[in-house]
Scaffold this motif. Structure first.
Motif, PDB file in Angstrom:
ATOM      1  N   LYS A   6      41.331  18.238  99.350  1.00 46.96           N
ATOM      2  CA  LYS A   6      40.763  17.099  99.912  1.00 46.96           C
ATOM      3  C   LYS A   6      41.080  16.377 101.226  1.00 46.96           C
ATOM      4  O   LYS A   6      42.162  16.684 101.530  1.00 46.96           O
ATOM      5  CB  LYS A   6      40.878  16.033  98.673  1.00 46.96           C
ATOM      6  CG  LYS A   6      40.451  16.416  97.351  1.00 46.96           C
ATOM      7  CD  LYS A   6      40.350  15.113  96.391  1.00 46.96           C
ATOM      8  CE  LYS A   6      41.917  14.845  96.208  1.00 46.96           C
ATOM      9  NZ  LYS A   6      42.218  13.943  95.159  1.00 46.96           N
ATOM     10  N   LYS A 147      30.813  20.607  95.104  1.00 44.95           N
ATOM     11  CA  LYS A 147      32.190  20.542  94.399  1.00 44.95           C
ATOM     12  C   LYS A 147      32.813  21.710  93.996  1.00 44.95           C
ATOM     13  O   LYS A 147      34.039  21.765  93.412  1.00 44.95           O
ATOM     14  CB  LYS A 147      31.991  19.327  93.408  1.00 44.95           C
ATOM     15  CG  LYS A 147      30.807  19.855  92.285  1.00 44.95           C
ATOM     16  CD  LYS A 147      30.685  18.648  91.470  1.00 44.95           C
ATOM     17  CE  LYS A 147      29.450  19.003  90.440  1.00 44.95           C
ATOM     18  NZ  LYS A 147      29.377  17.845  89.454  1.00 44.95           N
ATOM     19  N   SER A 211      35.461  10.661  95.105  1.00 45.65           N
ATOM     20  CA  SER A 211      34.365  10.486  95.838  1.00 45.65           C
ATOM     21  C   SER A 211      33.748   9.119  95.691  1.00 45.65           C
ATOM     22  O   SER A 211      34.022   8.551  94.572  1.00 45.65           O
ATOM     23  CB  SER A 211      33.302  11.689  95.560  1.00 45.65           C
ATOM     24  OG  SER A 211      33.795  13.027  95.584  1.00 45.65           O
ATOM     25  N   ASP A 215      28.414  10.732  97.277  1.00 46.82           N
ATOM     26  CA  ASP A 215      28.598  12.025  97.245  1.00 46.82           C
ATOM     27  C   ASP A 215      28.677  12.434  95.709  1.00 46.82           C
ATOM     28  O   ASP A 215      28.466  13.440  95.370  1.00 46.82           O
ATOM     29  CB  ASP A 215      30.345  12.147  97.481  1.00 46.82           C
ATOM     30  CG  ASP A 215      30.531  12.304  99.135  1.00 46.82           C
ATOM     31  OD1 ASP A 215      29.775  13.297  99.649  1.00 46.82           O
ATOM     32  OD2 ASP A 215      31.517  11.774  99.638  1.00 46.82           O
ATOM     33  N   VAL A 221      31.592  17.041  98.015  1.00 43.87           N
ATOM     34  CA  VAL A 221      33.121  16.269  98.293  1.00 43.87           C
ATOM     35  C   VAL A 221      33.617  16.663  99.854  1.00 43.87           C
ATOM     36  O   VAL A 221      33.087  17.481 100.303  1.00 43.87           O
ATOM     37  CB  VAL A 221      33.990  17.178  97.499  1.00 43.87           C
ATOM     38  CG1 VAL A 221      33.909  18.628  97.433  1.00 43.87           C
ATOM     39  CG2 VAL A 221      35.398  16.651  97.489  1.00 43.87           C
TER      40      VAL A 221
END
Length: 254
Positions: A6, A147, A211, A215, A221
């Protein structure tokens, strides 16, 4: 299973501010050009002249402080004159037309300006750069992906930019601010803003990817471009997973 790398929230915030500034510059420039093209000043001047005329004619141009200083009888008389001024304005077809045209054109111009700005920055530029990268994301090394670690699709970019960011996160608050400006806001408007804010907080806290609403709507993501493995298709992801499992199975056990 492919690990999720992330992008940090701080980088996402800075990139969003960067892109927001670009969108604002584009939108303001387009709004200025469209205002001239549609000649909104003409309708505004007609409305303001009529408003000034009836305010002066019926002597209803006191400030709030001056109004509060009136006696109860003077307030009643003032309110009666204000009602007469409103009725006179409503009977003036040119003034009413100018007022309605100014509001409608303002909504149209602002909508078009913001829409074009968002589409250019959040949809067209990511299509050119690939991996869903806006200028801000490009600068700060952030990419967008499905994702499930698959390359983001054009449809996802469209949903994220137009339905998520433009329609829900920008235009609803902008319309409410315009309602405030035209003194026509109600309790429901405040409730809508609170619902949108609550939806953002819930999405940020409860999703594994941290998110925001746009998103979540698009199924995307924001990830670190340098370290995240992104696959071109679901088939490529499945093939990679098979090879990974096969490699794990071949390792000797002790």
């Amino acid at each position: 299973m492919v690990s999720l790398q992330k992008a940090s929230i701080s980088k996402r915030i800075i990139a969003a501010i960067f892109d927001g500034i670009i969108i604002s510059i584009i939108a303001v420039g387009l709004i200025a050009l469209l205002s001239v093209a549609f000649d909104t000043d003409k309708h505004l001047n007609t409305y303001q002249q009529a408003y000034t005329q009836y305010s002066t004619e019926y002597e209803v141009n006191l400030t709030i402080e001056e109004y509060n200083a009136l006696t109860e009888a003077e307030r009643k008389e003032y309110n009666d004159r204000a009602l007469q001024a409103e009725e006179a304005f409503a009977a003036d077809t040119d003034a009413v037309y100018a007022y309605n045209m100014f509001i409608n054109l303002s909504l149209l111009i602002i909508t078009m300006g913001v829409l074009i700005g968002v589409v250019l920055v959040e949809f067209v530029v990511p299509l050119l750069f690939g991996n869903g990268q806006t200028l801000g994301k490009k600068v700060f090394g952030i990419a967008l992906m499905h994702k499930e670690a698959i390359r983001v699709s054009n449809l996802q970019l469209f949903i994220r930019a137009v339905l998520g960011k433009f329609a829900i996160e920008l235009m609803i608050p902008i319309y409410i601010l315009m309602m405030v400006y035209f003194n026509s806001i109600g309790v429901i408007s405040v409730v809508i803003l609170l619902v949108i804010l609550a939806a953002h907080i819930i999405c940020l806290v409860t999703t594994r990817t941290n998110s925001l609403l746009h998103d979540v709507m698009a199924g995307t993501v924001a990830v670190d471009m340098a370290s995240q493995r992104i696959f071109d298709s679901r088939e490529a992801l499945i093939e990679y997973t098979k090879k990974l499992h096969a490699s794990e199975a071949q390792k000797p056990t002790f």
